[in-house]
Design an enzyme around this catalytic site. Structure first.
Site, mmCIF file in Angstrom:
data_model
loop_
_atom_site.group_PDB
_atom_site.id
_atom_site.type_symbol
_atom_site.label_atom_id
_atom_site.label_comp_id
_atom_site.label_asym_id
_atom_site.label_seq_id
_atom_site.Cartn_x
_atom_site.Cartn_y
_atom_site.Cartn_z
ATOM 1 N N HIS A 1 2.985 -3.809 23.653
ATOM 2 C CA HIS A 1 2.109 -4.650 22.837
ATOM 3 C C HIS A 1 2.847 -5.508 21.821
ATOM 4 C CE1 HIS A 1 -1.968 -5.083 20.564
ATOM 5 N NE2 HIS A 1 -1.901 -5.886 21.617
ATOM 6 N N CYS B 1 -1.743 -2.407 15.295
ATOM 7 C CA CYS B 1 -1.099 -1.917 16.509
ATOM 8 C C CYS B 1 0.325 -2.449 16.698
ATOM 9 C CB CYS B 1 -1.960 -2.275 17.714
ATOM 10 S SG CYS B 1 -1.396 -1.526 19.240
#
Length: 277
Positions: free
Chosen positions: A139, A89
């Site tokens: 993130h 991610c």
């Protein structure tokens, strides 16, 4: 004409004009070090998370119909032969921002912290006179840099009622995260930007990252649908590498109660919980 190029489908499908404008613009900047001259296309970069090609009807999904994504593919480009430098991610986001492999940009796994002082394509576009915005899933732990406006989820972010950070200030929002991010992006496009400048918007979803919590409008979407078992459902991965045998994403062994929707999503208000029940 539909054109087909090579790119990772998990980072979205962009229109031909947007992609070519982005690539040509960055090349011009890199070569000349000067601002772009003449017409400069606006860029909307749509990023969905862990979005497998098997779930998109433009790529032949046998379960889902995704007409809006299909329209982008039909009127723009469809990438059919794809590779990714780092599929995790956070690292994938750092690669996209910098154009560098993970061992060079310093963000090698989700435990790392992104060094926002390094060069990124939003900074290059901003230097060329673009207004830049980042909305949605970031993130990368550090605050976004190179953006005139940013409104991001904290970490992974939940599917419902997400706390967010808007230009450094924490805010709370109520609703379904996918719809909230969409509304924020539309609001910025309509009223938040300088209409005299070209813009680049990174509009990044949490969905459809595990643990797959649907919005209230779609809880009964597949009630009368039989989803066929994949031919690899009970595959033992014999004769394949350890990457196949040891991965932890099989339907047979690795689905949990939350994946299968036997428990309610977290962060629901009392009324949202009643609707879910």
């Amino acid at each position: 004409m539909n054109q087909k190029l090579e790119m990772n489908p998990s980072i979205g499908v962009m229109s031909r004009r947007a992609l070519l404008g982005w690539v040509v613009g960055l090349i011009c900047l890199a070569i000349s070090g000067q601002s772009l001259q003449g017409a400069r296309p606006n860029i909307v970069f749509i990023f969905t998370d862990d979005h497998g090609s098997q779930s998109i009807s433009a790529y032949g999904s046998k379960v889902n119909q995704t007409p809006n994504i299909d329209r982008i593919a039909n009127e723009g480009m469809l990438f059919e032969n794809c590779m990714v430098s780092n599929a995790i991610c956070g690292p994938s986001r750092a690669v996209i921002l910098t154009g560098k492999h993970s061992h060079i940009n310093g963000f090698t796994d989700n435990r790392a912290r992104f060094d926002g002082s390094q060069e990124t394509f939003p900074k290059l576009l901003r230097g060329a006179g673009y207004q830049t915005a980042m909305i949605g899933k970031w993130h990368l732990k550090s605050d976004p840099t190179g953006f005139d406006y940013w409104d991001i989820l904290i970490g992974q972010g939940p599917y419902y009622n997400p706390p967010m950070i808007k230009n450094g200030e924490r805010v709370s929002r109520e609703g379904y995260t996918t719809e909230i991010l969409t509304d924020l992006a539309l609001d910025w496009l309509k009223d938040g930007r300088d209409k005299e400048k070209p813009f680049m918007l990174m509009y990044q979803h949490k969905a459809p990252h595990r643990n797959w919590q649907p919005g209230p409008k779609y809880l009964d979407r597949y009630d009368d649908v039989t989803i066929p078992e994949p031919p690899t459902l009970f595959d033992k991965w014999e004769g394949r590498t350890s990457a196949n045998r040891e991965q932890k994403m099989t339907i047979e062994h690795d689905m949990n109660a939350s994946d299968l929707k036997l428990v309610a999503p977290r962060n629901l208000t009392e009324s949202q919980r009643a609707a879910w029940d």
